[in-house]
Design a protein around this motif. Structure first.
Motif, PDB file in Angstrom:
ATOM      1  N   ASP A 145       0.535  -1.098  -0.142  1.00  0.00           N
ATOM      2  CA  ASP A 145       0.444  -0.068   0.361  1.00  0.00           C
ATOM      3  C   ASP A 145       0.610   1.122   0.137  1.00  0.00           C
ATOM      4  O   ASP A 145       2.398   1.406   0.882  1.00  0.00           O
ATOM      5  CB  ASP A 145      -0.645   0.134   1.271  1.00  0.00           C
ATOM      6  CG  ASP A 145      -1.658   0.942   1.250  1.00  0.00           C
ATOM      7  OD1 ASP A 145      -2.713   1.582   0.343  1.00  0.00           O
ATOM      8  OD2 ASP A 145      -1.940   2.415   2.596  1.00  0.00           O
ATOM      9  N   ASN A 161      -0.521   4.036   7.089  1.00  0.00           N
ATOM     10  CA  ASN A 161      -0.813   2.994   6.085  1.00  0.00           C
ATOM     11  C   ASN A 161      -0.828   1.646   6.603  1.00  0.00           C
ATOM     12  O   ASN A 161      -1.239   0.456   6.489  1.00  0.00           O
ATOM     13  CB  ASN A 161      -0.681   3.272   5.450  1.00  0.00           C
ATOM     14  CG  ASN A 161       0.245   3.207   4.434  1.00  0.00           C
ATOM     15  OD1 ASN A 161       1.394   3.460   5.228  1.00  0.00           O
ATOM     16  ND2 ASN A 161       0.312   2.758   3.031  1.00  0.00           N
ATOM     17  N   ASP A 214       0.884   5.727   0.362  1.00  0.00           N
ATOM     18  CA  ASP A 214       0.270   6.673   1.137  1.00  0.00           C
ATOM     19  C   ASP A 214       1.429   7.887   0.662  1.00  0.00           C
ATOM     20  O   ASP A 214       2.517   7.828   1.361  1.00  0.00           O
ATOM     21  CB  ASP A 214       0.245   6.236   2.659  1.00  0.00           C
ATOM     22  CG  ASP A 214      -0.425   7.602   2.887  1.00  0.00           C
ATOM     23  OD1 ASP A 214      -0.524   8.508   2.556  1.00  0.00           O
ATOM     24  OD2 ASP A 214      -0.875   7.174   4.435  1.00  0.00           O
TER      25      ASP A 214
END
Length: 123
Positions: free
Chosen positions: A15, A73, A17
């Motif tokens: 992920d 995150n 961010d």
């Protein structure tokens, strides 16, 4: 999925961010937070402790090393005790330049006792 002698590692995803948490944990200019989501199975007959601070890091194509970092995150840490035969799932956070290329995840979960594996993150 990478099957080593002492463990099985799966990188479930990454992920990215680019905003962070404004006023609390913003992303520094030119940087981004990465949360590497993993599953780790302890294949040994003993309980082990996984401490990513000492055994997980990133390197870019130039060899620059990025140690783990607080990252907004990261929803659940992958750190902790793992019973024999058990699996944990969680994320490990990093702060890297947005310009970093060829990032690879280096992983040696049970410190000096286990082999090191390298995963091309392809991001």
């Amino acid at each position: 999925e990478i099957d080593a002698v002492d463990f099985t590692l799966t990188v479930n995803g990454v992920d990215i961010d680019t905003e962070g948490i404004p006023n609390y944990l913003p992303v520094p200019e030119g940087m981004e937070y990465l949360a590497v989501d993993i599953s780790l199975t302890n294949k040994t007959s003993n309980e082990n402790i996984f401490i990513p601070l000492n055994t997980a890091y990133l390197r870019d194509k130039n060899g620059t090393k990025y140690d783990l970092s607080l990252a907004p995150n990261v929803e659940a840490s992958a750190a902790g005790r793992i019973a024999a035969g058990d699996t944990i799932k969680g994320q490990i956070g990093f702060l890297v330049p947005q310009s970093a290329e060829g990032l690879r995840f280096y992983f040696e979960p049970f410190a000096q006792s286990s082999e090191i594996v390298v995963v091309d993150l392809k991001i």
